[in-house]
Design a protein around this motif. Structure first.
Motif, short mmCIF file in Angstrom:
data_model
loop_
_atom_site.label_atom_id
_atom_site.label_comp_id
_atom_site.label_asym_id
_atom_site.label_seq_id
_atom_site.Cartn_x
_atom_site.Cartn_y
_atom_site.Cartn_z
N THR A 60 -55.31 6.02 -0.45
CA THR A 60 -55.53 5.26 -1.66
C THR A 60 -54.94 5.93 -2.84
N LEU A 61 -54.12 5.40 -3.37
CA LEU A 61 -53.60 5.94 -4.79
C LEU A 61 -54.30 5.58 -5.89
N SER A 62 -54.57 6.46 -6.98
CA SER A 62 -54.93 5.96 -8.20
C SER A 62 -54.16 5.49 -9.41
N LEU A 63 -54.38 4.48 -10.11
CA LEU A 63 -53.46 4.01 -10.86
C LEU A 63 -53.17 5.12 -11.99
N SER A 64 -54.21 6.00 -12.25
CA SER A 64 -53.96 6.91 -13.34
C SER A 64 -53.12 8.10 -12.66
N ARG A 76 -54.92 -3.63 -13.34
CA ARG A 76 -56.01 -2.63 -13.19
C ARG A 76 -56.80 -2.17 -12.21
N TYR A 77 -56.27 -2.42 -10.89
CA TYR A 77 -57.31 -1.92 -9.66
C TYR A 77 -57.72 -0.66 -9.67
N GLU A 78 -58.73 -0.58 -9.17
CA GLU A 78 -59.30 1.00 -8.97
C GLU A 78 -58.29 1.86 -8.09
N ALA A 79 -57.76 1.21 -6.98
CA ALA A 79 -56.92 2.09 -6.08
C ALA A 79 -55.89 1.04 -5.51
N LEU A 80 -54.93 1.69 -5.24
CA LEU A 80 -53.56 1.00 -4.80
C LEU A 80 -53.35 1.59 -3.23
N PRO A 81 -52.84 0.61 -2.61
CA PRO A 81 -52.56 1.04 -1.17
C PRO A 81 -51.25 1.85 -1.11
N ALA A 82 -51.16 2.91 -0.31
CA ALA A 82 -50.22 3.73 0.06
C ALA A 82 -50.21 4.26 1.59
N ALA A 83 -48.97 4.88 1.77
CA ALA A 83 -48.79 5.57 3.27
C ALA A 83 -48.59 6.96 2.74
N LEU A 84 -49.20 8.05 3.52
CA LEU A 84 -48.91 9.36 3.29
C LEU A 84 -48.45 10.15 4.41
N VAL A 85 -47.04 10.28 4.18
CA VAL A 85 -46.40 11.34 5.43
C VAL A 85 -46.75 12.65 4.93
N GLY A 86 -47.96 12.97 5.66
CA GLY A 86 -48.73 14.25 5.37
C GLY A 86 -47.98 15.66 5.67
N ARG A 87 -47.39 15.53 6.83
CA ARG A 87 -46.80 16.69 7.21
C ARG A 87 -45.44 16.33 8.00
N LEU A 88 -44.26 17.25 7.52
CA LEU A 88 -43.02 16.72 8.22
C LEU A 88 -42.36 18.19 8.07
N ALA A 89 -41.90 18.46 9.52
CA ALA A 89 -41.26 19.78 9.80
C ALA A 89 -40.23 19.53 10.95
N ARG A 90 -38.99 20.32 10.76
CA ARG A 90 -37.95 20.27 11.95
C ARG A 90 -38.00 21.61 12.44
N ALA A 91 -37.60 22.01 13.65
CA ALA A 91 -37.59 23.36 14.34
C ALA A 91 -36.55 24.09 13.64
N GLU A 92 -36.80 25.39 13.76
CA GLU A 92 -35.81 26.36 13.13
C GLU A 92 -34.41 26.41 13.95
N ARG A 93 -34.56 25.94 15.01
CA ARG A 93 -33.52 25.86 16.03
C ARG A 93 -32.57 24.77 15.74
N TYR A 121 -47.91 0.06 -1.40
CA TYR A 121 -47.15 -0.01 -2.62
C TYR A 121 -46.38 1.12 -2.80
N ALA A 122 -46.67 2.45 -2.18
CA ALA A 122 -45.78 3.49 -2.49
C ALA A 122 -45.98 4.58 -1.09
N ILE A 123 -44.86 5.34 -1.01
CA ILE A 123 -44.99 6.40 0.33
C ILE A 123 -45.20 7.51 -0.30
N LEU A 124 -46.17 8.49 -0.10
CA LEU A 124 -46.18 9.58 -0.54
C LEU A 124 -45.85 10.97 0.47
N VAL A 125 -45.51 11.82 -0.13
CA VAL A 125 -45.30 13.02 0.59
C VAL A 125 -45.67 14.48 -0.07
#
Length: 166
Positions: A60-64, A76-93, A121-125
């Motif tokens: 949930t993304l805040s307009l502010s 002026r919605y209190e919350a905007l829908p979003a997706a979160l790519v919370g963690r992303l990693a590739r192996a050192e190899r 609405y948005a994709i977050l990382v």
């Protein structure tokens, strides 16, 4: 290379990306977050095992939080829908082999596919450091004014970019 949901058959103990916090989360907590419906975890595998991973969850993304020029165009919605790519990693190899790019592209595609049924609405990382921020900025992500280590990409921008790629 194949990207699929994390399963019990994936051997995570040997995975290392060079970021201890990401390694520990992936080895010890990714499966738990999956079971608790806190995140969906996807792994890229090749003939040597896990080459990378990322997690997806709703947010949930805040307009502010948004830059003023974007916020003023929205209701002026209190919350905007979003997706979160919370963690992303590739192996050192597989460093410098395009695995990170493959992972973020897959995360965007999956998110946009879900956005046909659930508004996004948005994709977050979240970036662990400046190198990570630079990686995401190459794909058009912009930092939040109040939190530069969290970046966003409007879903409509991501959809246009993926359509151009075919």
């Amino acid at each position: 290379m194949t990207i699929e949901p994390l399963g019990p058959h994936h051997e995570r103990r040997a995975f290392t990306c060079g970021q201890p916090a990401l390694d520990i989360w992936f080895r010890e907590r990714a499966g738990q977050d999956e079971k608790r419906n806190l995140a969906r975890v996807f792994v890229a595998t090749d003939d040597q095992g896990i080459a990378g991973f990322y997690s997806l969850s709703t947010y949930t993304l805040s307009l502010s939080d948004l830059p003023t020029d974007l916020a003023r165009k929205l209701p002026r919605y209190e919350a905007l829908p979003a997706a979160l790519v919370g963690r992303l990693a590739r192996a050192e190899r597989v460093r410098r082999q395009g695995v990170g790019e493959l992972l973020i592209a897959d995360a965007l595609r999956r998110t946009l596919s879900a956005a046909q049924s659930v508004a996004v609405y948005a994709i977050l990382v979240d970036s662990k450091d400046e190198r990570g921020s630079a990686f995401y900025k190459r794909f058009g992500f912009q930092p939040f004014p109040s939190r530069p280590s969290r970046l966003f990409l409007l879903a409509e921008t991501a959809a246009k970019a993926l359509r151009r790629l075919g």
